[in-house]
Design a protein around this motif. Structure first.
Motif, PDB file in Angstrom:
ATOM      1  N   TYR A 183       0.783  -1.235   0.000  1.00  0.00           N
ATOM      2  CA  TYR A 183       0.000   0.000   0.000  1.00  0.00           C
ATOM      3  C   TYR A 183       0.817   1.288   0.000  1.00  0.00           C
ATOM      4  O   TYR A 183       0.251   2.374   0.033  1.00  0.00           O
ATOM      5  CB  TYR A 183      -0.949   0.016   1.208  1.00  0.00           C
ATOM      6  N   GLU A 209      -7.476   4.618  -2.657  1.00  0.00           N
ATOM      7  CA  GLU A 209      -7.577   4.226  -1.252  1.00  0.00           C
ATOM      8  C   GLU A 209      -6.240   3.809  -0.646  1.00  0.00           C
ATOM      9  O   GLU A 209      -6.142   3.589   0.563  1.00  0.00           O
ATOM     10  CB  GLU A 209      -8.570   3.066  -1.100  1.00  0.00           C
ATOM     11  N   LYS A 243      -5.222   3.639   3.346  1.00  0.00           N
ATOM     12  CA  LYS A 243      -4.946   2.302   3.876  1.00  0.00           C
ATOM     13  C   LYS A 243      -3.555   2.268   4.508  1.00  0.00           C
ATOM     14  O   LYS A 243      -3.346   1.660   5.560  1.00  0.00           O
ATOM     15  CB  LYS A 243      -5.024   1.283   2.739  1.00  0.00           C
ATOM     16  N   GLU A 248      -3.721   3.811   7.876  1.00  0.00           N
ATOM     17  CA  GLU A 248      -4.429   2.953   8.834  1.00  0.00           C
ATOM     18  C   GLU A 248      -3.537   1.833   9.362  1.00  0.00           C
ATOM     19  O   GLU A 248      -3.500   1.576  10.569  1.00  0.00           O
ATOM     20  CB  GLU A 248      -5.678   2.364   8.169  1.00  0.00           C
TER      21      GLU A 248
END
Length: 362
Positions: A41, A50, A54, A57
Motif C-alpha cells: 500500500y 484508497e 490504507k 491505517e
C-alpha cells in the motif's frame, strides 16, 4: 461483549484485523505483517485512491500494537481519540524509511527515495492504460504530444534539485566529521583519536536495521573514492585502476538491482495467477511469503544502489572542491580512507574497538 477487554480477549480487534495478525501476536509478527502490507500500500508503489488512506491505517495499527502500554489500553478500551504515542502518530512514510538504516544513518545517506523505481513503473503502466490508442496519441497535436514529456521533465528537475540539496547537506556533515583528522597534527595520537571516534560511531550504527549492510556499502564507496584520489602518491594503485574498478562495481550493482526487481515481478505474477486458479491456502501463503521476501530484496537492492550513488556524489563534492588547497583535499581523502576501511570491516559479532586499521601509505 464484555465492558472491558483483556489482552487475551480484546474489546476491539480492528487493528489486529488490519494487519492480519492474531490478538496474541508477538512484536515480531506485528512488524513482519506491517512491512508486508507497507510494500503493498505504499503510495510510491500503489497509485489507487484508497492506498494512501490504507497505508495510514496500517501504520496507526502498527504504532499502537508495537507499544506495550498503548496495546494494553487498546485491548481493554478499544480505539479512542487519546490513543496515540507521545507526540502523536508518526508519518507512516517514516516507518518505511526505518527499514533501511532509519534516523541513525540520515547524516550519512540522507532520506531514501524508497519506492521511486516502483513509482516510475506505475506511472508507465498508467500511461499505457490512459493511452488506449498509442498511434492516435503519437499523431495528435503538438500540445498533446508535449503534455506528458513536460510533466516528466518537471518531475525530473524537482528530483534533481532535491538530490542536490541532499548531497550538499551530507557533504557539509561529512566535512565536519573529517575535521578531527584534517585540522589535526596527524601524529600517531591524533590519528588514533580519529579512528576511535569512527569505531564508536560504527559500533552504534551496525545494530540498526540493515546497519551492517549499509556500513559495508558506504565504506566501499569511501574507500574506492579515497584510493582513486590518492593514487600512487598515497600508496595505492594508479587512479585509473580504481576508476575501472568503480565502473565495474556500478554495472554489477545495476544488474543486481534490475534482476531483483524482475524476480519480484515474476513471483507477484505467480501469486496473481494462483489466486485466479484457486490455489490451496497453504500453498498460496507460502507463495505470498516468497513474494514478500523478494520484494524486500528488491527494495534493499534499489536502496543500496541509491545510497552508493549518493555517497559517490558526496565524496566527489568534498574531494573535487577547488575552493580549498589540494593538500587539504589530500587530507580529506586520507581521512575518508580510514573511515572506509573501518566501515567495510565491521563484523556483526565482533566489537569494532578490536579492529586494527591497516592502510597502505599510512
Amino acid at each position: 461483549m464484555p465492558q472491558f477487554g483483556t489482552d487475551e480477549n480484546p474489546i476491539d480487534t480492528s487493528y489486529y484485523d488490519l494487519l492480519g495478525v492474531p490478538v496474541n501476536a508477538t512484536s515480531l509478527q506485528v512488524k513482519k505483517a506491517f512491512r508486508k502490507l507497507a510494500i503493498v500500500y505504499h503510495p510510491d508503489k500503489n497509485k489507487s485512491e484508497e492506498a494512501e488512506e490504507k497505508f495510514k491505517e496500517i501504520s496507526e495499527a502498527y504504532q499502537v500494537l508495537m507499544d506495550p502500554q498503548l496495546r494494553a489500553h487498546y485491548n481493554k478500551y478499544g480505539k479512542d481519540k487519546d490513543l496515540a504515542p507521545e507526540g502523536g502518530f508518526v508519518d507512516p512514510r517514516e516507518h518505511f524509511q526505518q527499514m533501511f538504516g532509519g534516523d541513525a544513518f540520515r547524516s550519512i545517506i540522507g532520506d531514501l527515495s524508497i519506492g521511486e523505481m516502483f513509482s516510475e513503473a506505475m506511472d508507465s503502466d498508467q500511461q499505457k492504460t490512459n493511452g488506449e490508442n498509442g498511434e492516435a496519441a503519437a499523431s495528435g497535436t503538438e500540445d498533446e504530444k508535449a503534455k506528458q514529456p513536460h510533466m516528466s521533465k518537471e518531475q525530473m528537475e524537482k528530483m534533481q534539485k532535491v538530490q542536490q540539496e541532499r548531497v550538499k547537506k551530507l557533504a557539509e556533515t561529512l566535512l565536519h566529521k573529517l575535521d578531527l583528522y584534517v585540522k589535526g597534527e596527524r601524529d600517531t595520537e591524533s590519528v588514533m583519536a580519529f579512528e576511535e571516534q569512527i569505531k564508536i560511531e560504527a559500533e552504534k550504527l551496525k545494530s540498526e536495521s540493515y546497519g551492517l549492510e549499509l556500513l559495508h556499502a558506504v565504506g566501499g564507496v569511501y574507500s574506492s573514492k579515497a584510493k582513486h584520489f590518492l593514487g600512487l602518491k598515497g600508496g595505492e594503485m594508479p587512479s585509473i585502476f580504481h576508476n575501472v574498478k568503480q565502473k565495474r562495481h556500478i554495472m554489477k550493482e545495476l544488474w543486481s538491482t534490475v534482476k531483483s526487481a524482475m524476480d519480484m515481478q515474476a513471483v507477484a505474477e505467480m501469486v496473481a495467477k494462483a489466486e485466479e486458479q484457486g490455489m490451496e491456502q497453504a500453498d498460496r501463503l507460502k507463495l505470498e511469503e516468497e513474494a514478500t521476501n523478494r520484494a524486500y530484496k528488491a527494495l534493499w537492492q534499489t536502496s543500496k544502489f541509491e545510497v552508493e550513488a549518493t555517497v559517490r556524489q558526496v565524496c566527489d563534492t568534498i574531494l573535487q572542491d577547488k575552493t580549498v588547497e589540494k593538500q587539504t583535499r589530500y587530507k580529506r581523502a586520507e581521512a575518508l580512507r580510514i573511515i572506509g576501511y573501518i566501515y567495510k570491516h565491521v563484523e556483526e559479532n565482533k566489537p569494532v574497538s578490536e579492529l586494527v586499521v591497516k592502510i597502505k601509505g599510512k
